[in-house]
Design an enzyme around this catalytic site. Structure first.
Site, PDB file in Angstrom:
ATOM      1  N   PRO A   1      46.331  -1.885  33.473  1.00 21.68           N
ATOM      2  CG  PRO A   1      45.276  -0.124  32.365  1.00 21.68           C
ATOM      3  CD  PRO A   1      46.467  -0.443  33.238  1.00 21.68           C
ATOM      4  CB  CYS A   2      44.928  -7.148  32.709  1.00 20.12           C
ATOM      5  SG  CYS A   2      43.114  -7.240  32.821  1.00 20.12           S
ATOM      6  CD  GLN A   3      41.909  -3.736  29.275  1.00 17.52           C
ATOM      7  OE1 GLN A   3      43.015  -3.410  29.675  1.00 17.52           O
ATOM      8  NE2 GLN A   3      40.795  -3.303  29.836  1.00 17.52           N
TER       9      GLN A   3
ATOM     10  CG  PHE B   1      49.387  -8.306  29.952  1.00 19.08           C
ATOM     11  CD1 PHE B   1      50.417  -8.186  29.034  1.00 19.08           C
ATOM     12  CD2 PHE B   1      49.137  -7.248  30.808  1.00 19.08           C
ATOM     13  CE1 PHE B   1      51.189  -7.032  28.977  1.00 19.08           C
ATOM     14  CE2 PHE B   1      49.905  -6.095  30.754  1.00 19.08           C
ATOM     15  CZ  PHE B   1      50.937  -5.982  29.845  1.00 19.08           C
TER      16      PHE B   1
END
Length: 374
Positions: A83-85, A87
Site C-alpha cells: 500500500p502506497c499511501q 509514499f
C-alpha cells in the site's frame, strides 16, 4: 503460453483486486495465490483469477505458507505492491514514517529472505525510490544475490490508456532480467475514446441495468452547471465567475486546475485514483456526457477488461469501496510487461545446459527450464 504449462509460479502479496496478478497471468505465468488483508478483495480475486485468496496481514504471513502455495518444480515469483499511501505525492511534506503501512515493504523483504524465490517484482509510486525503506529493500535483495533493476514505467507506452507513471522493480537470482521497455510511441497511445466510447450513454445519476458498475454519480445543481461549462482538457478557469468554488478564489487553490475537469477523447486519461468517480477530485468528467466517470469506465481506463467482476451478482457496488479497489490496483499492462521479462529469461535458461544454483538446497535447473530436484 498456457498458465498450466508455465515455467513460473507466482504469489501476489498485497494483491488487491488482482490487477498485477491478471497481467502476470495474461503473460503466461501461473498465478497460484493472492494475499491481502482487505475482505473486499476476495471476491474479485477469486472470481477473476481463479486462484487462492488468503485474507491475512502480510506482516503475519510465514514462509511455510508461501512454500505450500507455489507449484513444485517451477521457478517461483514473489510479486507485490505494498500500500502506497505513506509514499504518495499527495502526502508530500507530511511525516508518514509512523503509519502502519510504512513497514510493509520490510515484511516483503523478510519473506524474500526466508523463501529466496528465483524472481521478485514490486510496483509502487515513483516517490518511493527516494526513500530509505526502498533503498533498504534493494540492499537486502542484493545481499541475497539478486540482480536488481528498477525504474519508472509510463503507462501509455505499454498500451495503458492512462497517464500513469509507476516505480517498478524486477530482481532475479538466476540471471539478469531487465525492465520492460514500452513499445508504443505517442502516435499509438491508446485513448479514452478507444477505451470507453462503446459503453452505453448515461445522464448523471443514471445506471446501466446490465452492468451495476456503469452507474454515474448524481451531481448537485451547481456541479452540473460546472460540468456543462467545462471543456475537454480545460480547467475551471473556463467557467463564469459565479461557478467558482471558494477554493478556486484562494491563492492556494489556483494550482489545482485539473479539479472539476473533463477528460479528452483523443488522449490517455489522467491517473485513475480511488475517487475517480467524483467530478470534484480531478479531471474525471466524461469528455462529452454531462457526468463524472462510472466505476466501469475507471476500471477500463485502469486496464481491466470490461467483463471484470468486482462484486457478486445481485450485490450493489459501493462507489467508495470499489473505487478504492480500482484506484489502488496495479494496471494489468504493467504486470503483463514484467511477466514477459521473467518468462523470456526462463525460456533462455531452458535452452542452456542444466546448471546448479537456480533454487535452494538440491534444486537445479532442469533441461526444460523448470526446477527439478537433483
Amino acid at each position: 503460453m498456457l498458465a498450466e504449462s508455465s515455467q513460473i509460479t507466482a504469489i501476489d502479496l498485497f494483491c488487491g483486486a488482482g490487477g498485477l496478478s491478471l497481467g502476470l497471468k495474461n503473460a503466461g505465468i501461473e498465478v497460484v495465490a493472492g494475499i491481502d488483508l482487505d475482505p473486499a478483495c476476495q471476491f474479485p480475486y477469486e472470481e477473476n483469477l481463479k486462484a487462492t485468496f488468503l485474507r491475512k496481514d502480510v506482516g503475519e504471513v510465514e514462509a511455510s505458507e508461501l512454500e505450500g502455495l507455489w507449484t513444485p518444480g517451477r521457478y517461483r515469483l514473489l510479486a507485490g505492491c505494498a500500500p502506497c499511501q505513506p509514499f504518495s505525492s499527495h502526502r508530500r511534506g507530511a511525516d508518514t514514517s509512523k503509519e502502519d503501512n510504512w513497514d510493509l515493504l520490510s515484511h516483503f523483504a523478510r519473506l524474500v529472505e526466508e523463501t529466496t524465490p528465483e524472481f521478485v517484482t514490486m510496483e509502487n509510486v515513483t516517490r518511493l525510490s527516494r526513500m530509505s525503506v526502498f533503498s533498504d529493500f534493494v540492499a537486502k535483495l542484493e545481499e541475497l544475490d539478486y540482480e536488481v533493476e528498477y525504474g519508472t514505467l509510463y503507462g501509455p507506452q505499454f498500451g495503458l490508456p492512462q497517464e500513469r507513471r509507476r516505480l517498478v522493480l524486477v530482481a532475479s537470482r538466476v540471471g539478469a532480467v531487465g525492465l520492460p521497455e514500452g513499445e508504443k510511441d505517442k502516435t499509438k497511445f491508446k485513448t479514452v475514446e478507444q477505451t470507453i466510447k462503446t459503453l452505453p450513454k448515461l445522464r448523471h445519476g443514471e445506471g446501466d441495468p446490465k452492468d451495476p458498475l456503469h452507474t454515474a454519480r448524481k451531481l448537485s445543481v451547481m456541479n452540473l452547471a460546472r460540468m456543462q461549462a467545462s471543456i475537454p482538457g480545460g480547467t475551471w478557469r473556463d467557467w463564469p465567475e459565479e461557478l467558482l468554488a471558494p477554493c478556486h478564489r484562494k491563492a492556494s487553490g489556483r494550482s489545482f486546475q485539473a479539479f472539476y475537469g473533463r477528460m479528452r477523447w483523443d488522449s490517455p486519461s489522467p491517473t485513475i485514483t480511488t475517487q475517480s468517480f467524483n467530478f470534484g477530485t480531478g479531471r474525471f468528467g466524461h469528455p462529452e456526457q454531462d457526468r463524472s466517470l462510472t466505476l466501469r469506465e475507471a476500471a477500463m481506463l485502469q486496464g481491466f477488461p470490461r467483463s471484470y467482476k468486482f462484486v457478486a451478482k445481485g450485490q450493489r457496488p459501493s462507489m467508495q469501496a470499489v473505487g478504492r479497489l480500482i484506484g489502488n490496483a496495479v494496471p494489468p499492462a504493467f504486470g503483463l510487461a514484467v511477466g514477459r521479462q521473467f518468462l523470456a529469461l526462463a525460456s533462455e535458461i531452458s535452452q542452456e545446459q542444466p546448471r546448479a544454483g537456480a533454487g535452494q538446497g538440491s534444486q537445479t535447473c532442469a533441461l526444460d527450464g523448470t526446477l527439478g530436484t537433483g
